[in-house]
Write an enzyme that holds these catalytic residues in place. Structure first.
Site, PDB file in Angstrom:
ATOM      1  N   LYS A   1       0.832  -1.202   0.000  1.00  0.00           N
ATOM      2  CA  LYS A   1       0.000   0.000   0.000  1.00  0.00           C
ATOM      3  C   LYS A   1       0.873   1.261   0.000  1.00  0.00           C
ATOM      4  O   LYS A   1       0.660   2.174  -0.809  1.00  0.00           O
ATOM      5  CB  LYS A   1      -0.920  -0.009   1.239  1.00  0.00           C
TER       6      LYS A   1
ATOM      7  N   ARG B   1      -3.082   2.975   8.642  1.00  0.00           N
ATOM      8  CA  ARG B   1      -3.423   1.705   7.996  1.00  0.00           C
ATOM      9  C   ARG B   1      -2.197   0.817   7.921  1.00  0.00           C
ATOM     10  O   ARG B   1      -1.097   1.275   7.669  1.00  0.00           O
ATOM     11  CB  ARG B   1      -3.910   1.944   6.566  1.00  0.00           C
TER      12      ARG B   1
ATOM     13  N   GLY C   1      -8.178  -7.430   5.275  1.00  0.00           N
ATOM     14  CA  GLY C   1      -8.980  -7.543   6.490  1.00  0.00           C
ATOM     15  C   GLY C   1      -8.293  -8.241   7.636  1.00  0.00           C
ATOM     16  O   GLY C   1      -8.888  -8.454   8.684  1.00  0.00           O
TER      17      GLY C   1
ATOM     18  N   MET D   1      -5.457  -7.249   9.135  1.00  0.00           N
ATOM     19  CA  MET D   1      -4.802  -6.360  10.096  1.00  0.00           C
ATOM     20  C   MET D   1      -5.648  -5.112  10.317  1.00  0.00           C
ATOM     21  O   MET D   1      -6.703  -4.961   9.713  1.00  0.00           O
ATOM     22  CB  MET D   1      -3.398  -6.031   9.605  1.00  0.00           C
TER      23      MET D   1
ATOM     24  N   ARG E   1      -3.265  -1.053  -5.956  1.00  0.00           N
ATOM     25  CA  ARG E   1      -2.387  -2.229  -5.804  1.00  0.00           C
ATOM     26  C   ARG E   1      -2.797  -3.235  -6.857  1.00  0.00           C
ATOM     27  O   ARG E   1      -3.906  -3.154  -7.405  1.00  0.00           O
ATOM     28  CB  ARG E   1      -2.546  -2.838  -4.414  1.00  0.00           C
TER      29      ARG E   1
ATOM     30  N   HIS F   1     -15.409  -8.848   2.222  1.00  0.00           N
ATOM     31  CA  HIS F   1     -14.394  -9.765   2.727  1.00  0.00           C
ATOM     32  C   HIS F   1     -14.504 -11.149   2.089  1.00  0.00           C
ATOM     33  O   HIS F   1     -13.545 -11.718   1.577  1.00  0.00           O
ATOM     34  CB  HIS F   1     -14.526  -9.880   4.248  1.00  0.00           C
TER      35      HIS F   1
ATOM     36  N   SER G   1      14.544 -42.014  -8.700  1.00  0.00           N
ATOM     37  CA  SER G   1      13.287 -41.298  -8.547  1.00  0.00           C
ATOM     38  C   SER G   1      13.076 -41.072  -7.058  1.00  0.00           C
ATOM     39  O   SER G   1      12.991 -42.021  -6.280  1.00  0.00           O
ATOM     40  CB  SER G   1      12.143 -42.118  -9.147  1.00  0.00           C
TER      41      SER G   1
ATOM     42  N   CYS H   1       8.769 -38.516  -7.405  1.00  0.00           N
ATOM     43  CA  CYS H   1       7.430 -39.094  -7.578  1.00  0.00           C
ATOM     44  C   CYS H   1       6.643 -39.075  -6.284  1.00  0.00           C
ATOM     45  O   CYS H   1       5.654 -39.762  -6.152  1.00  0.00           O
ATOM     46  CB  CYS H   1       7.513 -40.499  -8.161  1.00  0.00           C
TER      47      CYS H   1
ATOM     48  N   TYR I   1      12.858 -34.461 -14.193  1.00  0.00           N
ATOM     49  CA  TYR I   1      11.411 -34.306 -14.274  1.00  0.00           C
ATOM     50  C   TYR I   1      10.787 -34.368 -12.886  1.00  0.00           C
ATOM     51  O   TYR I   1      11.426 -34.838 -11.939  1.00  0.00           O
ATOM     52  CB  TYR I   1      10.784 -35.384 -15.180  1.00  0.00           C
TER      53      TYR I   1
END
Lengths: 913, 913
Positions: A27, A97, A106, A108, A372, A490, A801, A868, A888
């Site tokens: 912010k 804020r 919401g 804080m 933002r 919210h 693996s 895996c 992979y």
């Protein structure tokens, strides 16, 4: 302490910019950036996140150096705004804020209207000529401040229903009742705006008395005391229960801290020429490139977000059935709308991303309070990325990074079948706050949702409106339905952040949470009744409607093609059946990383093979065992052949039988008798064998390769099945690519002994069938010792693996079956930051993986390396695998696209560095 | 292959020496050394151990280069001996003997009299004028060769009772029966020497026919073929079943290989002026500095070792009741005895160690066939080391290395109580072949001994005579009793090597192994009957006699003082009771490395604390649990205080409660009911709690520190007990040194969270009691992850104690409770070289330990490091711990001296390098 903690922003001079997010929070950085861009931002200053850390380290104290910095910045603010904080004639009011690096909506605290006191109120009344406004602001300040600063931040634990906010709300309700009498209205129809200046003045007095009574302290009348109380509360809220809980879910480190933004107040509630609103530069639910937002006349920002009044639409084209009767800003104040739309365009071109904006109109003048990057659903993220790419706003690389891998989940998950919807009528309409479909049993509290989810039940959380206390229940539910609130309430924000199906503002629903029931007109529903939500349209159906896949979207396919341009790590799937293999291929799997032989003994159609397996286990000697294995053989071969065929041309890693044998011996007397009868032996024999096989710690018992060392004939049969299956497919012109994987090894000797069997059987089959078969030979890496001796292992193994489930179990000494006894406490008390079975423990298990990679490649340069475990589909784990140099990752079919995206983003991130 | 494999030795020229043991084997190196020293060694050559490795690597082939080397060496042998191999007139005969780096008595093969054939026999008859001798030699060659070379080395697997040796023995028995008729003797009284030349000539013909019939091949008549067959058999025997089994027990690596010694034959059986014998330069059973040995007239060496004839004593002073009637070499042939005694003295001064000698007298001339360091009992090793030190033969450092740590075991183990012996009469006498006492049930086979030992039963193995097939049973038995054999028989040698109580040559015993019974005169004993052996005296008693400790020996105390001069690593003990602590202090323990709190809940006197613990476990809430803990507290404190007192002034590492709680909840309905009644709850509640606590893999479940995270009050109580106990002792003027050890940690957070409790309670107690207590705070290292993150752990932990039992379990993925299902197969098939729970797995677990040491010390330089697994008393593991830089090892009380010696030897070894 000589650090700089305070950063000023204003029309003439601004110390920060958008790049300073880590220091100023999202912010604060964006306020600074907007100020630099010349946008109408009320002057203020940001106390940095570094101070937050120092604040907690130093025992929640403000050092004099900070007080000096704040005083200096305050003088600049006063100069820029032409007002003075605490001045009786021309008082400046401030907001405080929170603002972390990453938005935590919401979670804080915020305190507005700081600076109102017995000394400044008269001056402000005189200056604004609006006594009602001043006392309205004052009653808001008292309510917010007593709750946030005097109660929560001081860790006062009120008795149930005795919180100061609730008690002040009672006074407010009483004031409205009194007003109702005077106005001749029903109490429920009295609006805040119906209260007169006198009403509010009286209310403020009553508020202050109640504060003294409940909290034992006076509401502070000194603006400086108010300011520092509010700053402290903002910082303290970083360690509040809600914020901590949210950080856990979102994996935000506690060390980041929050910044505190102190800014000049501008007022949307100064009268009928004032207003406040929030907007998104594009639709955050669908990604549509339309300016989208909500506003309220004569209101403060919290009124829009809190969802108490249904807000007005921003413009004509984005009106929906719920707000089509309300006036749009475009129609009401076209010039202000034009200014705002221009800012929207400027911001999007500046930030090259969808912006979430807060604005206030004070006496006809527009102020920007916040901008933002906006939260969005997965669908919206994907559509915006592709749109902005087509618009030339961003490049391909950026487009790929604009969708969080986890967000793809919602795109892969079901939506309500359109045909099914046509044949039925929704019983309830609301705002489409989170897309996709959801179906489940109704629950009315967050706790019930969590409890049901733990039992594996799918539930829809139904609430009057949600508040930050509900986050865990929202997480646990399949979908969320609220009676109140707008698209930026919210519930809507949080649900969209998680890509969760959500409908808000379904005002026809009467919800009686305490009684666990709801009604819509004559229709009555209670806890446990089935409900289906279409979050994309915003309508709800009684009962369970048919759901369908959402992956046929060409946008999705196009995005995934883009993703693969940047990906260089492979993605395979864990699949045990041809069906799973086909699904995963459809999602882009490049082979199977784990085919579990034993899967054929579970579930439907497993009766006959399971019987034969049991016969084998209950054999009294090698001859009987071999005979039983011969009977079992055709089933094993068929299972392997079908899957090899479904993955034709792509590698399929087949793991030898892994579980301890006693898992397959029936435990209960009834099944035991049936099996005994079928095998022609006595139940006592089965019981005895079961007992002989029983193990104290089966996870570390006689399983995996250990079975093959004791019963080489079991390995022989499996190798024969693989090689025959591949040979037959090859003869049919297919290209099977089997890879034999030996599980649970702890020493290279195990691999060597098993390889003798493998080579012998392979040669026999090849000679008998007259065809050669290629089959890699490798090992699962799931025992810590194997990582330590990976150089030796790789002399025999052609691939590793990583079985990170078992590797995590043994590295931590955590039995997955038993962690329920203590892991929740560990996570609750922050003993561990994350569940290591969800995301790979990079500091511990990760060291072993890295060691295995380095050592393994030291003796075999072309060693293939995969993972895996279930973490193969976890984005953070995928990134770790990429960094570690794996060939992979392999994951469940539905997580294949997520892994592809995570792999591509990891590659992009690595190139940036 | 251009390596040199063949090394000649003889009177004029010798290529090797004693330093070349790795290349020539022990026997070959010593033959070379003796030859160099000018002793009368028959000429010969050694084929090196390197060739053994090459032989197996090259598929059991002899390359031409080797054949050339052998031919060249053979020419030198022939020249030295004045005879020619295969020559019809003047034939040289050869022996082929194995010889590894380390002696493996009876485990490998030997072939004698190689070179006898249809061509050489007539010439030898003519030359010796002794036809009977020549055919006796020939029948020995046929029997040995057909068995060793033609059957065993070719892996011919004969049916039970159909082995060629047995079949030839039948022919021999038949020949003796025939002779008996002629001699008018009973068959059993006919000696080998009663057979005439004609008898033996006929026997040889029958032997050769039988060989052809049974093995399908002719006995080779070509001396060269015989020679190469014998050489091959010697090398092959390195991989024979017995040798492999022995190597496993003795931890001899397979890569060492054996050498093969080919040597000119000299004959102890050439007539009444020839003889053969074995001797030790000092008594191998007691260490007495007296020349000790046995010999036989007109015999070959195997006759002495095989124990078929009871041999004569070497000299007058070492005669014993069994051989006092027989003639000594000293009395019979004084000059030859003088020569031999001179050689004994020369060898001992040369080698500076006790020598085991083989000699032969051929026609009145002495030949030395072998010398090597002699095997000895632990008692003898200790006495010799101290004697030689006093004699100035060796220095202190050498004396310390002369006793194997494991040999100390026998010195620490019981002997038969002298008082008990006085009041009873032995029922059987034999030779005192292995010292100490043993008591157990009789078993008659090796297999029964192994089976009983597995069940934890103590047994005495009773055999007619032992052979190499019996080694595993001998290992398993407490003591060994044989009816036949001398002090150098197989049983005696092996038993002494292991320091095992053993009596041989108890000829009065009639043993019927098949019927599992024995008798001594009228006394009949059967399997399972109790027997007590005094191996030091050589007498056996019926029933179980009282046994006493053997550690009061001042020699032992002196040796241990010497040991401690060279030791710099600490040695502590694992002890849970004041009694154990006192025993261990007596053995030199320098503190307690592991005090297990839970020990107080097991065994005698545990009823009340166990009841209170169960009450705590069954508590329904924190309040009840705290109340139960308060009741339990005094017991816990007393247990800790008593042990701290017994170890006063020395550190005591107290581990927090470790096992999973369900271990303490009674499982059977009867105990459950009793407990329920006592606690005033229902048995169903107990059952339910037990089920709730049940775990699939308890080893990796809710235990150790995890209990303390969930129930901090349990930790609190224990800390309070430790600190109060220490404070009370300190007030009494004692010096308690408690160290708190947290078990089963996997992350430093666990240590941090627990330390908050520790610090808080410690401070409370100290303030309340007005006295400060020192207590180190550390952790058990038993989870792999802790080793990986040891740098972080050491930030909080002041010490690490490696729990190598659990660390081994998790590093291998072996559950100790379940390895019985597969570990025997692993060891049998050589998949693993050793049981990692016996001796630390240096390559795998060892890496983790080293990592933890290096990382731990990187963040805390003065980190104390210890090991408290059972391997703390294993000499190889102790050496590893020393090399790795541990501060101390901790082991069971009875292994403390072993660990002290192992630590001293490790330090000496490290200094040498």
């Amino acid at each position: 302490m000589s650090s700089k903690y305070v950063y000023f922003f204003g029309p003439q001079e601004t110390e920060g910019d958008a790049a300073m997010k880590n220091t100023l929070g999202g912010k604060g950085a964006n306020l600074a950036e907007m100020a630099k861009l010349g946008m109408p931002v009320p002057a203020g200053f940001t106390i940095s996140t570094e101070f937050c850390t120092a604040y907690f380290a130093e025992g929640r104290q403000f050092p004099q150096s900070l007080r000096d910095e704040v005083a200096a910045a305050m003088r600049k603010v006063e100069a820029a705004m032409g007002m003075t904080f605490g001045d009786p004639q021309n008082p400046l009011l401030l907001s405080c804020r929170s603002g972390a690096r990453q938005s935590m909506p919401g979670m804080m605290e915020t305190v507005l209207n700081v600076g109102l006191s017995s000394k400044t109120i008269p001056g402000l009344v005189k200056k604004t000529g609006n006594e009602r406004f001043v006392y309205d602001a004052y009653r808001r300040l008292i309510m917010m401040y007593s709750d946030v600063v005097m109660e929560k931040a001081e860790d006062v634990e009120p008795a149930e229903g005795k919180g100061i906010r609730l008690q002040l709300e009672h006074l407010m309700t009483r004031a409205k009742k009194n007003a109702a009498k005077k106005l001749g209205k029903a109490a429920k129809d009295v609006l805040d705006t119906d209260l007169t200046a006198a009403d509010l003045k009286r209310l403020c007095l009553n508020f202050k008395k109640k504060v003294q009574e409940v909290l034992g302290r006076e509401f502070p009348d000194d603006p400086q005391e108010q300011l520092w109380g509010a700053i402290g509360a903002v910082f303290k809220s970083w360690q509040g229960r809600r914020a901590v809980s949210y950080r856990k879910i979102e994996n935000i480190p506690a060390e980041w801290g929050t910044a505190c933004n102190v800014q000049s107040m501008v007022f949307g509630n100064l009268g009928e020429t004032s207003a406040t609103g929030v907007a998104f530069s594009r639709n955050p639910a669908t990604g549509d490139n339309k300016f989208y937002g909500e506003w309220l006349v004569n209101a403060q920002g919290e009124d829009v977000v809190a969802g108490i009044r249904t807000p007005n639409p921003l413009n004509e084209e984005t009106k929906n059935p719920q707000n089509k009767h309300l006036p749009s800003l475009q129609a009401e104040w076209p010039e202000l709308y034009r200014q705002l739309d221009e800012i929207r365009s400027k911001l999007e071109h500046h930030y090259k991303d969808m912006q979430d904006i807060e604005f206030t109109i004070q006496d006809g003048k527009l102020y920007m309070l916040q901008c933002r990057n906006g939260k969005r659903t997965g669908t919206a993220a994907l559509n915006m990325a592709m749109d902005m790419l087509e618009e030339g706003l961003i490049d391909e690389r950026t487009a790929v990074t604009r969708v969080q891998p986890a967000q793809l989940d919602e795109l892969l998950h079901p939506i309500v079948d359109a045909e099914a919807e046509k044949s039925t009528e929704p019983f309830l309409h609301g705002l489409p706050a989170g897309p996709g479909g959801a179906c489940g049993k109704i629950v009315f509290t967050s706790a019930d949702a969590v409890a049901a989810a733990r039992k594996g039940e799918k539930v829809i959380l139904v609430r009057e409106e949600t508040n930050p206390e509900d986050v865990e229940g929202m997480r646990a539910a399949e979908g969320i339905l609220t009676a109140r609130g707008g698209m930026t309430s919210h519930a809507a924000l949080v649900a969209r952040g998680w890509g969760k199906c959500c409908i808000v503002g379904a005002g026809e629903a009467k919800i009686e949470a305490a009684a666990k029931r709801m009604s819509v007109g004559a229709i009555k529903l209670k806890e446990g009744d089935l409900l289906t939500l279409n979050g994309t349209k915003g309508c709800a159906y009684q009962g369970a409607l048919k759901m369908i896949d959402a992956t046929e979207n060409p946008r999705f396919q196009g995005f995934m093609r883009l993703v693969d341009k940047f990906r260089d790590m492979g993605v395979r799937t864990n699949a045990d059946t041809p069906e799973d293999a086909r699904v995963a291929r459809g999602f882009g799997a490049e082979g199977i990383g784990l085919f579990r032989t034993e899967h054929m003994f579970y579930g439907a159609g497993a009766d006959e093979p399971l019987f034969l397996l049991r016969k084998m286990i209950l054999s009294k000697n090698v001859e009987e065992r071999k005979a039983a294995l011969d009977e079992l053989f055709p089933f094993v071969k068929k299972s392997m052949k079908d899957t090899l065929e479904a993955m034709d041309g792509l590698p399929v890693t087949i793991r030898l039988l892994d579980p301890p044998l006693h898992e397959f011996v029936p435990q209960d007397p009834k099944n035991r008798s049936a099996l005994a009868k079928a095998l022609g032996i006595s139940p006592a024999q089965i019981k005895k064998r079961g007992e002989a096989l029983h193990e104290t710690n089966p996870m570390m018992g006689h399983r995996g390769v250990r079975l093959g060392i004791t019963y080489p004939e079991v390995t022989e049969m499996q190798v024969r099945a693989i090689v025959e299956a591949a040979a037959e497919l090859k003869k049919d012109g297919r290209s099977p690519k089997p890879e034999l994987m030996v599980p649970v090894t702890c020493d290279v000797s195990e691999l060597d002994v098993t390889k003798v069997v493998f080579d012998k059987v392979k040669k026999e089959v090849e000679e008998r069938m007259g065809i050669a078969v290629d089959c890699l030979y490798g090992t699962m890496v799931e025992i810590p010792r194997v990582c330590l001796l990976a150089d030796r292992m790789a002399k025999t193994a052609q691939f590793f693996s990583f079985g990170t489930n078992d590797l995590t179990q043994m590295t931590f000494g955590f039995s997955r079956d038993d962690v329920g006894g203590f892991l929740p406490d560990y996570l609750e008390d922050n003993v561990l930051e994350a569940d290591p079975f969800q995301t790979i423990d990079q500091s511990g298990v990760g060291q072993l993986v890295e060691m295995a990679v380095v050592k393994g490649r030291s003796t075999r340069a072309d060693l293939k390396l995969g993972i895996c475990g279930e973490q193969g589909g976890d984005p953070a784990s995928v990134e770790f695998c990429f960094r570690t140099g794996l060939t992979y990752v392999s994951c469940s079919p539905y997580r294949v696209p997520i892994a592809r995206l995570a792999a591509a983003q990891a590659a992009i991130k690595a190139k940036k560095k």
